[in-house]
Scaffold this motif. Sequence first.
Motif, PDB file in Angstrom:
ATOM      1  N   GLU A 154     -29.924 -13.495  -7.059  1.00  0.00           N
ATOM      2  CA  GLU A 154     -29.666 -12.203  -6.411  1.00  0.00           C
ATOM      3  C   GLU A 154     -29.416 -12.401  -4.922  1.00  0.00           C
ATOM      4  N   GLU A 155     -30.223 -13.244  -4.281  1.00  0.00           N
ATOM      5  CA  GLU A 155     -30.068 -13.475  -2.852  1.00  0.00           C
ATOM      6  C   GLU A 155     -28.722 -14.134  -2.535  1.00  0.00           C
ATOM      7  N   ALA A 156     -28.205 -14.917  -3.494  1.00  0.00           N
ATOM      8  CA  ALA A 156     -26.906 -15.561  -3.289  1.00  0.00           C
ATOM      9  C   ALA A 156     -25.748 -14.606  -3.525  1.00  0.00           C
ATOM     10  N   GLY A 157     -26.045 -13.384  -3.996  1.00  0.00           N
ATOM     11  CA  GLY A 157     -25.002 -12.383  -4.179  1.00  0.00           C
ATOM     12  C   GLY A 157     -24.368 -12.359  -5.551  1.00  0.00           C
ATOM     13  N   LEU A 158     -24.940 -13.088  -6.526  1.00  0.00           N
ATOM     14  CA  LEU A 158     -24.388 -13.027  -7.875  1.00  0.00           C
ATOM     15  C   LEU A 158     -24.616 -11.642  -8.459  1.00  0.00           C
ATOM     16  N   GLU A 166     -18.055 -23.450 -13.783  1.00  0.00           N
ATOM     17  CA  GLU A 166     -18.486 -24.842 -13.678  1.00  0.00           C
ATOM     18  C   GLU A 166     -19.884 -24.903 -13.077  1.00  0.00           C
ATOM     19  N   VAL A 167     -20.609 -25.943 -13.462  1.00  0.00           N
ATOM     20  CA  VAL A 167     -21.924 -26.233 -12.893  1.00  0.00           C
ATOM     21  C   VAL A 167     -21.864 -27.627 -12.282  1.00  0.00           C
ATOM     22  N   ASP A 168     -22.021 -27.711 -10.969  1.00  0.00           N
ATOM     23  CA  ASP A 168     -21.908 -28.995 -10.263  1.00  0.00           C
ATOM     24  C   ASP A 168     -20.629 -29.730 -10.649  1.00  0.00           C
ATOM     25  N   GLY A 169     -19.529 -28.983 -10.738  1.00  0.00           N
ATOM     26  CA  GLY A 169     -18.228 -29.568 -11.027  1.00  0.00           C
ATOM     27  C   GLY A 169     -17.938 -29.827 -12.484  1.00  0.00           C
ATOM     28  N   GLU A 170     -18.875 -29.527 -13.373  1.00  0.00           N
ATOM     29  CA  GLU A 170     -18.678 -29.762 -14.810  1.00  0.00           C
ATOM     30  C   GLU A 170     -18.394 -28.439 -15.514  1.00  0.00           C
ATOM     31  N   SER A 171     -17.291 -28.377 -16.238  1.00  0.00           N
ATOM     32  CA  SER A 171     -16.892 -27.146 -16.923  1.00  0.00           C
ATOM     33  C   SER A 171     -17.871 -26.803 -18.044  1.00  0.00           C
ATOM     34  N   GLN A 188     -37.850 -26.709  -8.423  1.00  0.00           N
ATOM     35  CA  GLN A 188     -37.881 -25.852  -7.234  1.00  0.00           C
ATOM     36  C   GLN A 188     -37.489 -26.653  -6.000  1.00  0.00           C
ATOM     37  N   GLY A 189     -36.584 -26.092  -5.194  1.00  0.00           N
ATOM     38  CA  GLY A 189     -36.153 -26.748  -3.975  1.00  0.00           C
ATOM     39  C   GLY A 189     -34.860 -27.526  -4.112  1.00  0.00           C
ATOM     40  N   SER A 190     -34.449 -27.835  -5.352  1.00  0.00           N
ATOM     41  CA  SER A 190     -33.178 -28.524  -5.552  1.00  0.00           C
ATOM     42  C   SER A 190     -32.043 -27.502  -5.543  1.00  0.00           C
ATOM     43  N   THR A 191     -30.805 -27.984  -5.416  1.00  0.00           N
ATOM     44  CA  THR A 191     -29.660 -27.078  -5.342  1.00  0.00           C
ATOM     45  C   THR A 191     -28.711 -27.297  -6.506  1.00  0.00           C
ATOM     46  N   VAL A 192     -27.924 -26.267  -6.804  1.00  0.00           N
ATOM     47  CA  VAL A 192     -26.905 -26.344  -7.838  1.00  0.00           C
ATOM     48  C   VAL A 192     -25.674 -25.594  -7.350  1.00  0.00           C
ATOM     49  N   ASP A 193     -24.494 -26.182  -7.561  1.00  0.00           N
ATOM     50  CA  ASP A 193     -23.229 -25.541  -7.194  1.00  0.00           C
ATOM     51  C   ASP A 193     -22.627 -24.875  -8.420  1.00  0.00           C
ATOM     52  N   THR A 204     -17.098 -20.761  -5.019  1.00  0.00           N
ATOM     53  CA  THR A 204     -18.244 -21.612  -5.296  1.00  0.00           C
ATOM     54  C   THR A 204     -19.440 -21.148  -4.475  1.00  0.00           C
ATOM     55  N   VAL A 205     -20.596 -21.094  -5.110  1.00  0.00           N
ATOM     56  CA  VAL A 205     -21.821 -20.722  -4.416  1.00  0.00           C
ATOM     57  C   VAL A 205     -22.860 -21.803  -4.670  1.00  0.00           C
ATOM     58  N   THR A 206     -23.545 -22.206  -3.614  1.00  0.00           N
ATOM     59  CA  THR A 206     -24.631 -23.181  -3.715  1.00  0.00           C
ATOM     60  C   THR A 206     -25.959 -22.431  -3.693  1.00  0.00           C
ATOM     61  N   ILE A 207     -26.764 -22.635  -4.721  1.00  0.00           N
ATOM     62  CA  ILE A 207     -28.019 -21.906  -4.864  1.00  0.00           C
ATOM     63  C   ILE A 207     -29.180 -22.895  -4.860  1.00  0.00           C
TER      64      ILE A 207
END
Length: 497
Positions: A154-158, A166-171, A188-193, A204-207
Amino acid sequence: MHQEPENKSETKKVSMSVYIGSLLAVMIIAIVAVASVIVWASPDEQEPVGNQTVLDSPAGTPATESVDFQPLEELYAILMTHYFEELDSEGLIEGALEGMADAIEDPYTEYLDEIEVTSMDEDIQGSFEGIGAEVMKEDEYVRIVSPIAGSPAEEAGLMPNDYIVEVDGESVADMALNEAVALIRGPQGSTVDLLILRGDSEFTVTITRDSIPVESVVFELDETDPTIGYVRITNFNQPTYEELVTAIETLQDQGAEDFIFDVRGNPGGLLTAALELSNIFVEDGQPIMQTQTRDEEPYVYLANSDLYGEFKFEGDAVLLIDGGSASASEILAGAMSQSADIPLIGTPTFGKGTIQSIRDLTGSGEIKFTSGRWLTANGDWINEVGIQPDREVAMPEYQNFLLINPEETYEVGDVSEEVRNIKGILDALGYDVGEVNEVFDEPTEEAVRAFQEEQELEVTGTVSGPTANALIDSLRELIQENDTQYEAALDYLMGNE
């Protein structure tokens, strides 16, 4: 005709996942949960689930007709003995199970392996760690039903009806939902594109993943009229009934007489919670909902204070709904509208009207399959249609503007859909950009400069980094301050219509 069993004398000590009798939903997962209604009972209190009982046989029920499994056995033997490399036998079996479930071409039917079973059990207990969004698989995409309130998503605006490409460049096109979820999950604390498709635009949004707090009810008095209480129900979990009762009683003690209840963006949860919450508004003996399995007549759930709780709401109220209101939210909306004559305001709901059951398989896996459908109190099947509001009120158009990639730089001379989006946001915020189009021209530059000056940012006339983030934050605040659906609910309760 199905009848309500008169007792529950038989109980069995089995894993928690066995007690998930029905999932009136897409699926629920911790990080990327799903629009759902889940039925759960403790080992000492197994309850029948509408027209079905909790399934406790790991082997399942024998097939009703003879099936020739010899081709499967032959294929397994050929691959295990003649494939040019050594194969994992368990992997072949799991692949066959997944393929059989996929062959139905039902997005809600799937084989769950041991890891997925464990994940689902954790989710039911409210252990959320990830991005916090309810999703379902739709064609080649993963569709976001709704971001969870206060979550990184939600905070990322989705937004509801965004599509993950795609998730981290993988379809995700050829992935099952659980495979995509495995990619999106993380500590927790890791990121995903995430590559997101919204309308005709991709971005693309990084969360940053986080632990998602389970808060199913939030409430407050209206700022302008303290006789009106506002209660937002964000999920249907085990404590939701008590939380809702507490919210209503607290607001009433503070002077609230009328109420705005809100299930916008609520993806669902436990069926028992849906029944308990509906029972608050429906008189005993009146219908709440119905369930129906193959070749059977519908079973009707009636409001019953002995079964679902003694608290009853009295007073005027409205319920806010939208396209992110799914499953359990739709059960509540149907009951409040059809059996309690409480008006619905907003936009049509998601439209999830099928029932999913989970059953153990030999070994450590389970099968989640569509076993029936649920109907509203009046017997309406809302699948893929949703529940229609009594008064349809849309949110402002600027609610649908896209995120701005802070890693890109937009400046005079650029021509793109992203520029149109930036100009649309500036226009909504009250800055003069001239015509809202794809051209980053001089009026746009001047508008950006004015925005940067007001926000005490470096005045460059270009959009990137802090300016991009500030634009999104300002837009989010604007949306919150201009909730047209909430305002319509206030007008109704205050008699201004």
